[in-house]
Design a protein around this motif. Structure first.
Motif, PDB file in Angstrom:
ATOM      1  N   GLY A 262       2.161  -4.223  10.799  1.00  0.00           N
ATOM      2  CA  GLY A 262       1.146  -4.111   9.761  1.00  0.00           C
ATOM      3  C   GLY A 262       1.128  -2.766   9.054  1.00  0.00           C
ATOM      4  O   GLY A 262       1.938  -1.867   9.324  1.00  0.00           O
ATOM      5  N   ASP A 263       0.157  -2.629   8.177  1.00  0.00           N
ATOM      6  CA  ASP A 263       0.011  -1.452   7.324  1.00  0.00           C
ATOM      7  C   ASP A 263      -0.471  -0.248   8.125  1.00  0.00           C
ATOM      8  O   ASP A 263      -1.577  -0.254   8.672  1.00  0.00           O
ATOM      9  N   GLN A 264       0.372   0.799   8.202  1.00  0.00           N
ATOM     10  CA  GLN A 264      -0.001   2.043   8.862  1.00  0.00           C
ATOM     11  C   GLN A 264       0.050   3.229   7.886  1.00  0.00           C
ATOM     12  O   GLN A 264       0.145   4.375   8.307  1.00  0.00           O
ATOM     13  N   THR A 265      -0.059   2.970   6.605  1.00  0.00           N
ATOM     14  CA  THR A 265       0.110   4.039   5.628  1.00  0.00           C
ATOM     15  C   THR A 265      -0.949   5.131   5.754  1.00  0.00           C
ATOM     16  O   THR A 265      -0.713   6.271   5.351  1.00  0.00           O
TER      17      THR A 265
ATOM     18  N   ALA B 106       0.862  -1.184   0.000  1.00  0.00           N
ATOM     19  CA  ALA B 106       0.000   0.000   0.000  1.00  0.00           C
ATOM     20  C   ALA B 106       0.893   1.226   0.000  1.00  0.00           C
ATOM     21  O   ALA B 106       2.048   1.177   0.441  1.00  0.00           O
ATOM     22  N   ALA B 107       0.350   2.340  -0.500  1.00  0.00           N
ATOM     23  CA  ALA B 107       1.102   3.593  -0.522  1.00  0.00           C
ATOM     24  C   ALA B 107       0.138   4.766  -0.412  1.00  0.00           C
ATOM     25  O   ALA B 107      -0.959   4.735  -0.984  1.00  0.00           O
ATOM     26  N   THR B 108       0.534   5.797   0.330  1.00  0.00           N
ATOM     27  CA  THR B 108      -0.270   7.006   0.455  1.00  0.00           C
ATOM     28  C   THR B 108       0.632   8.230   0.367  1.00  0.00           C
ATOM     29  O   THR B 108       1.846   8.152   0.595  1.00  0.00           O
TER      30      THR B 108
ATOM     31  N   GLY C 185      -3.078   1.559 -11.968  1.00  0.00           N
ATOM     32  CA  GLY C 185      -4.416   1.209 -11.530  1.00  0.00           C
ATOM     33  C   GLY C 185      -4.480   0.297 -10.328  1.00  0.00           C
ATOM     34  O   GLY C 185      -5.554   0.104  -9.744  1.00  0.00           O
ATOM     35  N   ALA C 186      -3.369  -0.287  -9.907  1.00  0.00           N
ATOM     36  CA  ALA C 186      -3.358  -1.231  -8.791  1.00  0.00           C
ATOM     37  C   ALA C 186      -2.916  -0.530  -7.511  1.00  0.00           C
ATOM     38  O   ALA C 186      -1.978   0.274  -7.527  1.00  0.00           O
ATOM     39  N   ALA C 187      -3.587  -0.865  -6.398  1.00  0.00           N
ATOM     40  CA  ALA C 187      -3.265  -0.248  -5.118  1.00  0.00           C
ATOM     41  C   ALA C 187      -2.410  -1.136  -4.240  1.00  0.00           C
ATOM     42  O   ALA C 187      -1.862  -0.677  -3.230  1.00  0.00           O
ATOM     43  N   ASP C 188      -2.286  -2.427  -4.561  1.00  0.00           N
ATOM     44  CA  ASP C 188      -1.458  -3.310  -3.746  1.00  0.00           C
ATOM     45  C   ASP C 188      -0.839  -4.388  -4.637  1.00  0.00           C
ATOM     46  O   ASP C 188      -1.116  -4.475  -5.828  1.00  0.00           O
ATOM     47  N   GLY C 189       0.008  -5.185  -4.019  1.00  0.00           N
ATOM     48  CA  GLY C 189       0.673  -6.242  -4.758  1.00  0.00           C
ATOM     49  C   GLY C 189       1.646  -5.733  -5.808  1.00  0.00           C
ATOM     50  O   GLY C 189       1.886  -6.383  -6.831  1.00  0.00           O
TER      51      GLY C 189
ATOM     52  N   VAL D 125       5.337  17.113   1.932  1.00  0.00           N
ATOM     53  CA  VAL D 125       4.457  15.960   1.823  1.00  0.00           C
ATOM     54  C   VAL D 125       5.089  14.766   2.523  1.00  0.00           C
ATOM     55  O   VAL D 125       6.313  14.681   2.666  1.00  0.00           O
ATOM     56  N   ALA D 126       4.227  13.860   2.979  1.00  0.00           N
ATOM     57  CA  ALA D 126       4.672  12.594   3.568  1.00  0.00           C
ATOM     58  C   ALA D 126       4.212  11.466   2.661  1.00  0.00           C
ATOM     59  O   ALA D 126       3.022  11.375   2.332  1.00  0.00           O
ATOM     60  N   VAL D 127       5.152  10.628   2.249  1.00  0.00           N
ATOM     61  CA  VAL D 127       4.834   9.453   1.443  1.00  0.00           C
ATOM     62  C   VAL D 127       5.071   8.223   2.304  1.00  0.00           C
ATOM     63  O   VAL D 127       6.165   8.049   2.864  1.00  0.00           O
ATOM     64  N   SER D 128       4.025   7.382   2.414  1.00  0.00           N
ATOM     65  CA  SER D 128       4.108   6.186   3.253  1.00  0.00           C
ATOM     66  C   SER D 128       3.955   4.938   2.390  1.00  0.00           C
ATOM     67  O   SER D 128       3.072   4.871   1.527  1.00  0.00           O
ATOM     68  N   LEU D 129       4.830   3.979   2.627  1.00  0.00           N
ATOM     69  CA  LEU D 129       4.803   2.713   1.896  1.00  0.00           C
ATOM     70  C   LEU D 129       4.686   1.564   2.892  1.00  0.00           C
ATOM     71  O   LEU D 129       5.380   1.557   3.922  1.00  0.00           O
ATOM     72  N   TYR D 130       3.821   0.600   2.596  1.00  0.00           N
ATOM     73  CA  TYR D 130       3.800  -0.628   3.382  1.00  0.00           C
ATOM     74  C   TYR D 130       4.542  -1.700   2.603  1.00  0.00           C
ATOM     75  O   TYR D 130       4.172  -2.061   1.483  1.00  0.00           O
ATOM     76  N   LEU D 131       5.629  -2.197   3.192  1.00  0.00           N
ATOM     77  CA  LEU D 131       6.473  -3.192   2.543  1.00  0.00           C
ATOM     78  C   LEU D 131       6.039  -4.588   2.986  1.00  0.00           C
ATOM     79  O   LEU D 131       6.045  -4.891   4.185  1.00  0.00           O
TER      80      LEU D 131
END
Length: 360
Positions: free
Chosen positions: A115-118, A37-39, A60-64, A88-94
């Motif tokens: 877990g995902d905290q994006t 995930a990314a925000t 077009g994909a939000a995950d994977g 800006v803050a960019v957050s990535l869930y690895l």
């Protein structure tokens, strides 16, 4: 350095706009990265604006998502109103841990295992690490921007020695000057890499190898400010621990030939190239890096930059930060402590030495 869980980068944007996308790129040394995930969100007064986070998608994909080694990955654009000079803050869930190179101290990432905290305003259980970023660019759509400057170089462009990670080196101080002058039609991209060289790969690809990707292919680029070559000269003839052979000897003509290649390749794309003189480094604590013999070569290179007419314009950073009494040395007030990298005061002096009429 291992990154795992949610990673969050904060970055300053030189010129704002209404739509934004990010670029992910781990470089050739980072194996495939799996992003869950990314925000992206605005930062106000040091905190995430809780009303601003936008989920990022990629094709077009939000995950994977998979980021292949050495291949950049652009996000789809999202609507986000960013002010000039905004953060800006960019957050990535690895999905899996990622090994990335360590970096200069101003390259900081917040890391929260688990877990995902994006989408979180604050990361729970996070710690700050110094590491090369996986987010390498923020592209903002702004039809009023008519000039895009790429600052292309090594650690002195990357901002080593800066104390504020959101005011990294002379490019950020130049952007601040431009905003203060109302020159909001100019945007700046900082593509300095600490340890980078013109002629040979070391930290990252050489400037000659990465020129197309990091400069000529930047959206809307009109100007390139070139400040590089001091590492080629400093490492010339040295044998570092673990090396069986010394670095190749480098002379003024080698550096000048590289500059000429960069100028020709940029001009073929209609891009102006502004040459910047190499700053003093005598007194460096690294054995053999800065010597009186190498300083003679540095001055020869600088005289060519100033007087050859090969560049479209010249910025004399050497004159801006050298000690008038001992011109082979940085002025003490501008020294970050290693006699090579300027302090924030020194970086501001470099930015102040640039004629803004170059970009009006």
């Amino acid at each position: 350095m291992v990154l795992e869980g949610t990673v969050r980068y904060q970055m300053r944007v030189s010129a704002g706009g209404e739509r934004v996308r990010i670029v992910l790129d781990g470089g050739a040394s980072v194996p495939q990265v799996s992003v869950g995930a990314a925000t992206i969100a605005l930062v106000k007064e040091g905190k995430i604006d809780i009303e601003s986070p936008q989920k990022l998608t990629f094709s077009g994909a939000a995950d994977g998502l998979s980021l292949a080694a050495g291949a950049p990955l652009w996000s789809d654009p999202v609507a986000l109103s960013i002010p000039d000079g905004g953060i800006v803050a960019v957050s990535l869930y690895l999905r899996e841990p990622v090994q990335v190179p360590q970096a200069d101290p101003q390259l900081i990432v917040a890391v929260a295992p688990g877990g995902d905290q994006t989408a979180a305003a604050e990361l729970t259980g996070s710690k700050s690490l110094v590491a090369r970023p996986l987010v390498t660019a923020i592209h903002v759509d702004n039809p009023e921007v008519s000039r895009v400057i790429v600052a292309f170089g090594d650690s002195i462009t990357d901002g080593t020695g800066s104390r504020d990670p959101l005011m990294r080196g002379w490019p950020d101080y130049l952007a601040e000057r431009l905003r203060a002058e109302g020159m909001n039609h100019v945007a700046i991209v900082n593509h300095g890499i600490g340890g980078n060289r013109l002629l040979q790969d070391s930290v990252g690809q050489s400037a000659l190898a990465r020129l197309d990707r990091d400069a000529l292919a930047m959206p809307g680029v009109t100007d390139l400010i070139l400040l590089e070559g001091i590492n080629d000269l400093g490492l010339s003839g040295l044998t570092l621990p673990g090396m069986s052979e010394p670095f190749p000897a480098v002379g003024a003509q080698d550096i000048i030939a590289a500059y000429t290649q960069i100028i020709q390749r940029a001009h073929a794309k209609g891009i102006r190239v502004i040459g910047a003189t190499l700053t003093p480094d005598l007194g460096s604590p690294f054995p053999g890096y800065a010597t009186e013999e190498k300083d003679v070569i540095r001055n020869e290179i600088n005289e060519w930059i100033r007087n050859s007419g090969a560049f479209d314009a010249v910025i004399d950073f050497d004159a801006a930060v050298r000690d008038p009494e001992n011109p082979a040395y940085l002025l003490k007030a501008y020294d970050a402590g290693d006699r090579i990298h300027p302090s924030d005061t020194g970086y501001k002096a470099m930015a102040d030495a640039i004629d803004l009429d170059l970009f009006r």
